[in-house]
Design an enzyme around this catalytic site. Structure first.
Site, mmCIF file in Angstrom:
data_model
loop_
_atom_site.group_PDB
_atom_site.id
_atom_site.type_symbol
_atom_site.label_atom_id
_atom_site.label_comp_id
_atom_site.label_asym_id
_atom_site.label_seq_id
_atom_site.Cartn_x
_atom_site.Cartn_y
_atom_site.Cartn_z
ATOM 1 N N ASP A 171 0.837 -1.198 0.000
ATOM 2 C CA ASP A 171 0.000 0.000 0.000
ATOM 3 C C ASP A 171 0.875 1.251 0.000
ATOM 4 O O ASP A 171 0.643 2.199 -0.764
ATOM 5 C CB ASP A 171 -0.902 -0.031 1.229
ATOM 6 N N HIS A 254 -4.202 3.234 -6.910
ATOM 7 C CA HIS A 254 -5.400 2.927 -6.131
ATOM 8 C C HIS A 254 -6.635 2.781 -7.012
ATOM 9 O O HIS A 254 -7.531 1.982 -6.703
ATOM 10 C CB HIS A 254 -5.615 3.977 -5.034
ATOM 11 N N HIS A 257 -6.371 -0.661 -8.315
ATOM 12 C CA HIS A 257 -6.802 -1.541 -7.225
ATOM 13 C C HIS A 257 -8.324 -1.630 -7.193
ATOM 14 O O HIS A 257 -8.900 -2.720 -7.103
ATOM 15 C CB HIS A 257 -6.298 -1.015 -5.881
ATOM 16 N N HIS A 271 -5.697 -5.470 0.584
ATOM 17 C CA HIS A 271 -5.694 -4.173 -0.100
ATOM 18 C C HIS A 271 -4.311 -3.830 -0.667
ATOM 19 O O HIS A 271 -4.167 -3.518 -1.846
ATOM 20 C CB HIS A 271 -6.146 -3.087 0.889
#
Length: 366
Positions: A171, A254, A257, A271
């Site tokens: 992340d 992101h 993602h 995540h």
């Protein structure tokens, strides 16, 4: 547009710090609602209760029901009122922390955040992700302020599964590259303004720390050791990435993602694991120099972060599936449009295919 930086009022990190929680809490009020899971209470209850003895601050414990939902938030608001609590403390993982932040917002009281894992950069943020009681995403609750205090007990975090801290590194890997993209495009960040030099410096420090300390920290954690490398990675995953993403901005990684969340095959992945592959895909979109791309992929391989679609759980990556990912990533309100050039579903689809092939190449697969 103004440049804006936002951050928690106080950040504390160190071994054994949870045992001092009561002495920290007394600076914010007289009676604290401490939200924890039943299993978390079994592990940490004695530490929590002992820390409040003779602190001058009273402790009210309540068990988290498992979902950051409006039902749970409203239930805890009633608990706060019934017991006369003037602050709330969340101890545990992301959904507990988000719930505590939301309750504090509605009750207009201080909130202290005590993560027991270092798997994302969310603890420092002024945001709660709200779900339905069944666990389906409902809305983002954007908060007017960051937590009053974030407390990271590294002794506790070092005992959590290694994969969670590695996921946190995945992340955090996106932080610098997304902030760089936002700076180059002049995009608005999550803090509501343009990127500050301070946010860029913290994002770059986050990246440098990951590159220098990441593999050392993983090996130390596997040995059950909380070393200086582990301490630095916990700070990078939480504080540096937290301020870096919120005040530096989100871009391709992101959003990509988010695109992968449309595939059920990826739901078992954490995540940060999906963000790591999203970061590689963003770098492909940017056509960064081969040396930079190779360094990032090699680092991910050393840590065990996914660099291929198969490692993400996608055994049969059809064009239909990957185009669904690309189209979701390019949603009108997502952050892919913060990139400093036009991005389309077709270009994202191509970048995913190329990222997967590069990952196979560096893994030595055909």
């Amino acid at each position: 547009m103004a440049k804006i930086l936002t951050s928690p009022s106080k950040y504390v990190q160190g071994a054994g710090e949870l045992g001092k929680l009561g002495s920290y809490a007394k600076n914010y009020g007289k009676k604290a609602l401490v939200l924890v899971t039943a299993s978390g209470h079994k592990r940490l209850g004695n530490t929590l209760e002992t820390s409040f003895q003779d602190s001058g601050c009273e402790l009210v414990l309540d068990y988290f029901n498992g979902e950051c939902s409006k039902t749970e938030i409203n239930r805890l608001i009633e608990v706060m009122k019934k017991n006369g609590c003037d602050m709330i403390i969340g101890v545990g993982g992301g959904k507990i922390l988000d719930t505590a932040k939301a309750v504090a917002y509605y009750e207009k009281v201080p909130v202290l955040i005590c993560p027991t894992i270092a798997s994302t950069d969310a603890p420092c943020s002024a945001l709660s992700v709200v779900y339905t009681d069944a666990g389906v995403f409902e809305e983002y609750l954007f908060l007017p302020a960051n937590p009053n205090m974030v407390l990271m007990d590294t002794e506790i975090i070092a005992k959590s599964p290694v994969r969670l801290t590695v996921s946190g590194m995945g992340d955090a890997l996106a932080t610098y590259f997304e902030a760089r993209a936002c700076k180059n495009s002049g995009a608005m960040t999550c803090a509501g303004g343009k990127v500050t030099g301070a946010a860029m410096a913290l994002a770059k420090l986050c990246f440098d720390t990951l590159m220098d300390e990441g593999v050392k920290a993983k090996l130390a954690l596997e040995a059950g050791a909380c070393t200086e490398a582990v301490e630095k990675i916990i700070e990078a995953n939480t504080l540096l990435s937290g301020i870096g993403f919120e005040s530096g901005g989100l871009a391709g990684a992101h959003a990509i993602h988010n695109g992968f969340t449309v595939l059920e095959e990826c739901h078992h992945m954490y995540h940060g694991e999906k963000v790591a592959f999203g970061t590689i895909t963003q770098l492909v979109l940017e056509n960064v120099p081969a040396e930079e791309l190779e360094d990032i992929i090699d680092w991910c391989i050393e840590l065990g972060l996914p660099v291929t679609l198969k490692q993400l759980g996608i055994e049969n990556p059809t064009k239909e599936k990957l185009m669904a990912v690309a189209e979701a990533a390019c949603a009108e309100n997502d952050t892919l449009h913060n990139m400093p050039f036009e991005v389309t579903p077709a270009s994202v689809y191509a970048a995913i295919l190329a990222a997967d092939r590069y990952g196979k190449y560096f893994l030595g697969e055909e």
